[in-house]
Structure formats: structure tokens, C-alpha cells
Design an enzyme around this catalytic site. Structure first.
Site, PDB file in Angstrom:
ATOM      1  N   LYS A  69     -35.836 -45.388  46.159  1.00  0.00           N
ATOM      2  CA  LYS A  69     -35.340 -44.138  45.577  1.00  0.00           C
ATOM      3  C   LYS A  69     -34.107 -44.353  44.704  1.00  0.00           C
ATOM      4  O   LYS A  69     -33.238 -45.155  45.050  1.00  0.00           O
ATOM      5  CB  LYS A  69     -34.965 -43.160  46.698  1.00  0.00           C
ATOM      6  CG  LYS A  69     -36.151 -42.529  47.402  1.00  0.00           C
ATOM      7  CD  LYS A  69     -35.655 -41.488  48.395  1.00  0.00           C
ATOM      8  CE  LYS A  69     -36.739 -41.038  49.364  1.00  0.00           C
ATOM      9  NZ  LYS A  69     -37.807 -40.264  48.750  1.00  0.00           N
TER      10      LYS A  69
ATOM     11  N   ASP B  67     -38.850 -43.852  43.000  1.00  0.00           N
ATOM     12  CA  ASP B  67     -38.863 -42.427  43.304  1.00  0.00           C
ATOM     13  C   ASP B  67     -37.537 -41.833  42.827  1.00  0.00           C
ATOM     14  O   ASP B  67     -36.485 -42.127  43.383  1.00  0.00           O
ATOM     15  CB  ASP B  67     -39.027 -42.223  44.820  1.00  0.00           C
ATOM     16  CG  ASP B  67     -39.137 -40.750  45.209  1.00  0.00           C
ATOM     17  OD1 ASP B  67     -39.102 -39.882  44.306  1.00  0.00           O
ATOM     18  OD2 ASP B  67     -39.264 -40.470  46.413  1.00  0.00           O
TER      19      ASP B  67
ATOM     20  N   GLY C 299     -36.565 -34.226  55.629  1.00  0.00           N
ATOM     21  CA  GLY C 299     -35.702 -34.413  56.793  1.00  0.00           C
ATOM     22  C   GLY C 299     -35.663 -33.243  57.751  1.00  0.00           C
ATOM     23  O   GLY C 299     -34.761 -33.148  58.569  1.00  0.00           O
TER      24      GLY C 299
ATOM     25  N   GLY D 268     -41.274 -32.974  55.273  1.00  0.00           N
ATOM     26  CA  GLY D 268     -41.413 -32.235  56.521  1.00  0.00           C
ATOM     27  C   GLY D 268     -42.640 -32.597  57.337  1.00  0.00           C
ATOM     28  O   GLY D 268     -42.886 -32.014  58.392  1.00  0.00           O
TER      29      GLY D 268
ATOM     30  N   SER E 208     -38.771 -39.024  57.649  1.00  0.00           N
ATOM     31  CA  SER E 208     -38.174 -39.194  58.967  1.00  0.00           C
ATOM     32  C   SER E 208     -39.210 -39.114  60.082  1.00  0.00           C
ATOM     33  O   SER E 208     -38.957 -39.538  61.205  1.00  0.00           O
ATOM     34  CB  SER E 208     -37.120 -38.106  59.181  1.00  0.00           C
ATOM     35  OG  SER E 208     -36.479 -37.813  57.954  1.00  0.00           O
TER      36      SER E 208
END
Lengths: 293, 202
Positions: free
Chosen positions: A83, A104, A154, A215, A237
């Protein structure tokens, strides 16, 4: 000898095409990258911290340490992504020199500029986030070879990812019913060239591969995204913040393949241990998705 | 003619649309039972590590080998080429071993080394070769015929009813490689139908 061309749009789009039906996993070090590869990830995303830790820690989030990126590239045989901050040309040049396979340009990190990177000037392909058709097409026009719906990173909460995927699908569907003049006005409103909007209308989907992100925390979440029409899945995550990362990673990979077989999904979802802790949208202090437009 | 495309992970869509354009019926194969219903199989490009894991989990190794022995032609592109090889060098990916070659994964390096180049294919002529983190075919067995090479390495080969390209014809608008594979599939289907007729008569 025959001429050999590198860094062409076909090659940039082509790698994303190969990732379809697969899962790209966030990793912060080489051991995690190996776990991801062994579980069947099609690519790993190297970053300093997973989004939920970025959320907790606050402050400015930047590109990962090149040493770590190099270590990750060294241990895995699958493509490695990393990223950069939105608009941070220097971070992007650094990652390109490290030979990452995809960059990214991500709202998960703290933006470095209001404008996005002119991605056509790079040999390495870029993926960018989008909440709606306008954002997606603006990024593609800037040279993004792959899109991911932003969701809300996250959080372990898939609601925003669903919304963004649904919205993009609805907006493409709406284009089909528009007159020529309406499509023209829509292109002006979205600030993208008319031919890009027309192309999207004609093929009935984004002109690049579109993954879902932000998510996703369980095999069922991954299956939901695929049912809504995503080409593949990013998990941040959701894997390394779960109780049993190796098992969760494997289950999400299989759920992405067998998204339309409920009996298989039921088995995959069994006894995985706790998923990552989730957050409700109303309780969010930072909405990463609103960081770029 | 029904052409299955192994749809566990990878670039299934583009293969399917070329097969459809050529007048055959593309079938998504996600379950070994789907193999019963097809005349030929394509193993697409993707990540060979991921496809291999999903193949093992779903019992594809023994089933594809069995069907191939009974005459089902298989075409592998890129990751598919790796999975069909007898030997995969320096790596733990499990192969089907259906064609006598050894391959090295990601031979050309990272994505920025991926390339396009003009190939000269036997029987087909000039073709735009798209190589994405491509493998390299190193050793060839006796019964392997080379159709095209790049920098002295074979990039399109055939051995009996197995066809392999390390490049991606499905990323072009050029359907000649797929048409060639369909011809292969037709030949083997005719042989199978003939054998079946003989069995019925007996």
C-alpha cells in the site's frame, strides 16, 4: 529478435484477471505471508499494520518498511502487493523499485495529497478503492488496473462493503436504461470521459476486475460478496485478528470458490473459533472510506 | 461440444467467452461430478498454489487423470500448464503429471517483467503472446511437439490429448488457439463415440 513490451495496459489488467475467484490477504511480516500462501491466498498485501491496528493506534499511517516488503517478497511465490498513501508518488516509486507486483493506492493509509497518483506513468499496476461508479471510473481513468470496493476497513463489519458493491451494480444497471443525452450528463457529473462510461454500459460491468474489501471477517462474508458479484476478496484484519488465522484463511479461500453452495459454506463455517471483534458504523471515530473521492 | 473450465480460482470468464464465441458450450467445473458431462477441459491461468490446494481439497487430481486416460483432452494456460507438467522445479505445488515436461514457476520475475511479444505458431501463424508472471518450460519428453517458442524456450506444446501454453490467448480477441483445441476435442470425441458404438454392438 522479436520486440518485447512490458508494463502495457493488457499486462496490468491481465494479472488482476488471474487473481479472480481468489482471496488477497493483508500481512505484516514474512511468517504471516507464508501462512496466507499455504492457506491458498492468491496474493498478499504487505503493510505495516492491519487496518484495525491502524484504527487503534491513530496518527499518520504510511507505506511499510521496505525491509519488510523485501522479506515478504522473498518468502512467497505468489504476487505481493503493497500500500501507498493516496497521491504519494515517491512511496509508489519506492515500491516499484522493490518490484512489488501490484500497488494499492489506499485510503487505509493517511492521504498525502488531494489528487491521486497518475498511475499510467508506472510500469507496475495499481488497485484503488471506490464507493460508487464515479469513483471507480475516475480511478480507472487515472490508470488503475483493478478496483476494490472500499467498505470500511478494520471494522470486521461487512455492511459498507455490501453497500458499495450494490451501489456500483445499480449504477451500471441504470446506465443501460439511459438515453444518449443522459449518459453524457452522467459522464460530466462523474468527471470521466464519455467513452469510458459507454464502455461500462455496453459490457454491463466495470471495465477492470472488481474485488470486494473492507470489513470481511468470515467465510459467509466472503460468500456474500461473491453472491453480490465481486470478482474476488480482500481480507485485511479478518484473518490475523481471528482466533485461528490459518484455519480462518483456508475457510475464506474455500468459501470464495464455493460461494453458491450453502452446504459447503455451512461446513466451512463450523468450529472456526472467534472471528475478529467487530465495530458498528455509528461508533466509528474515523471513516477511512471518506478519505478520497 | 461441451468444454469444461476448471473454476476453482483464476481467469475463467475469458476462456468461457471465447469457447462460447466459437459455438461450443462452456461449463463451469467446481465439482468432480461436473467432469462427467464435458468433452474437454481447460485449466485456466490463476495462482497455481491456490488452484492446487482447491483441487486437492475437492478430489480433482485422481478424477482429472482418470478422465484424461479415457480420452478427455485437457488444455492448460500458465498456471494450468504448471499443473499439467510432470515436474515442477523447486516448488511444492502438486502436479497432475499429464505431460512429460518440467517447468519453473515465475521464471521471468515480478509483474514488471511480464511481457507481450509476437509469436510464430506452427499451423496458426503470427500470434500476440501475453506472458504474465509466466512459467518457463525447461525439459521436454520425447512425445512432446513444440508449436511455438520464445527466446529458445517452448511456449506452446502438445502431447497427444494435452495442450499447453505458457501465455494467455484468452486475453486477446484471437480465438485461433482455442479453435485448435476444439478441433482436438472433436477428434477425441469421435474416437470415444466410435468406441462406444463398438461396445454397444458387441
Amino acid at each position: 529478435m522479436e520486440e518485447k513490451k512490458t508494463g502495457t495496459p493488457t499486462l496490468k489488467l491481465g494479472l488482476a484477471e488471474m487473481l479472480k475467484g481468489g482471496v488477497i490477504m493483508d500481512v505484516v511480516n514474512a511468517p504471516q505471508a507464508l501462512i496466507a500462501e499455504k492457506a491458498g491466498a492468491v496474493s498478499v498485501m504487505a503493510l505495516e499494520r492491519v487496518p484495525s491496528d491502524i484504527r487503534k493506534l491513530g496518527g499518520v499511517a504510511r507505506m511499510a518498511d521496505p525491509k519488510k516488503v523485501k522479506e515478504i517478497i522473498k518468502v512467497v511465490s505468489i504476487p505481493v502487493m503493497a500500500k501507498v498513501r493516496i497521491g504519494h508518488i515517491a512511496e509508489a516509486k519506492i515500491l516499484e523499485s522493490l518490484k512489488v507486483d501490484y500497488i494499492d493506492e489506499s485510503e487505509v493509509l493517511t492521504p498525502a495529497d488531494d489528487n491521486h497518483i497518475d498511475k499510467k506513468n508506472f510500469k507496475v499496476p495499481f488497485v484503488c478503492g471506490a464507493r460508487n461508479l464515479g469513483e471507480a471510473l475516475r480511478r480507472i481513468h487515472e490508470g488503475a488496473a483493478m478496483i476494490r470496493t472500499k467498505g470500511e476497513p478494520g471494522t470486521g463489519n461487512v455492511v459498507e462493503a455490501s453497500k458499495h458493491l450494490n451501489l456500483i451494480n445499480e449504477q451500471i444497471l441504470a446506465l443501460k436504461k439511459m438515453s444518449r443525452g443522459q449518459v453524457k450528463r452522467e459522464a460530466i457529473k462523474m468527471k470521466v470521459p464519455l467513452n469510458l462510461v459507454e464502455k461500462t454500459r455496453d459490457i454491463g460491468r466495470l471495465p477492470v476486475v472488481n474485488f470486494a474489501a473492507g470489513g470481511i471477517a468470515t467465510p459467509a462474508d466472503a460468500a456474500l460478496m461473491m453472491l453480490l458479484g465481486a470478482d474476488g476478496i480482500f481480507v485485511g484484519s479478518g484473518i490475523f485478528k481471528s482466533k485461528n488465522p490459518a484455519k480462518m484463511a483456508r475457510a475464506i479461500v474455500e468459501a470464495t470458490t464455493h460461494f453458491d453452495k450453502p452446504e459447503v459454506l455451512a461446513k466451512l463455517s463450523e468450529g472456526l473459533g472467534e472471528a475478529m471483534p467487530g465495530i458498528e458504523m455509528e461508533k466509528l471515530e474515523l471513516r477511512m472510506q471518506d478519505r478520497s473521492k | 461440444m461441451k468444454v469444461g473450465i476448471l473454476a476453482l480460482q483464476g481467469n475463467v470468464r475469458e476462456h468461457a467467452s471465447i469457447i462460447f464465441k466459437l459455438g461450443a458450450e462452456p461449463i463451469r467445473v467446481t465439482n468432480t461430478k461436473d467432469l462427467d458431462d464435458i468433452d474437454a477441459l481447460i485449466i485456466p491461468g490463476g495462482e497455481s498454489t491456490a488452484i492446487s490446494l482447491l483441487m486437492q481439497k475437492n478430489g480433482f487430481y485422481s478424477e482429472i487423470k482418470k478422465k484424461n486416460k479415457l480420452g478427455m483432452p485437457v488444455y492448460g494456460t500458465c498456471a494450468g500448464a504448471i499443473l499439467l507438467a510432470k515436474t515442477i522445479l523447486g516448488n511444492s505445488v502438486k502436479s497432475l503429471g499429464l505431460i512429460d515436461i518440467s517447468v519453473e514457476r515465475n521464471f521471468y520475475g515480478a509483474q514488471i517483467e511480464s511481457f507481450e511479444t509476437d509469436l510464430e505458431i506452427k499451423e496458426l501463424g503470427k500470434f500476440n503472446g501475453i506472458f504474465i508472471r509466466a512459467p518457463r518450460i525447461k525439459k521436454l519428453g520425447k512425445e512432446v511437439e513444440v508449436f511455438a517458442s520464445h527466446e529458445k524456450s517452448p511456449v506452446m506444446i502438445r502431447s497427444h490429448n494435452i495442450l499447453v501454453t505458457t501465455f494467455h490467448p484468452e486475453l486477446t480477441n484471437d480465438s485461433r488457439v482455442h479453435a485448435y483445441f476444439l478441433e482436438m476435442a472433436k477428434e477425441y470425441k469421435e474416437i470415444r463415440d466410435m468406441q462406444r458404438d463398438i461396445e454397444v454392438h458387441n
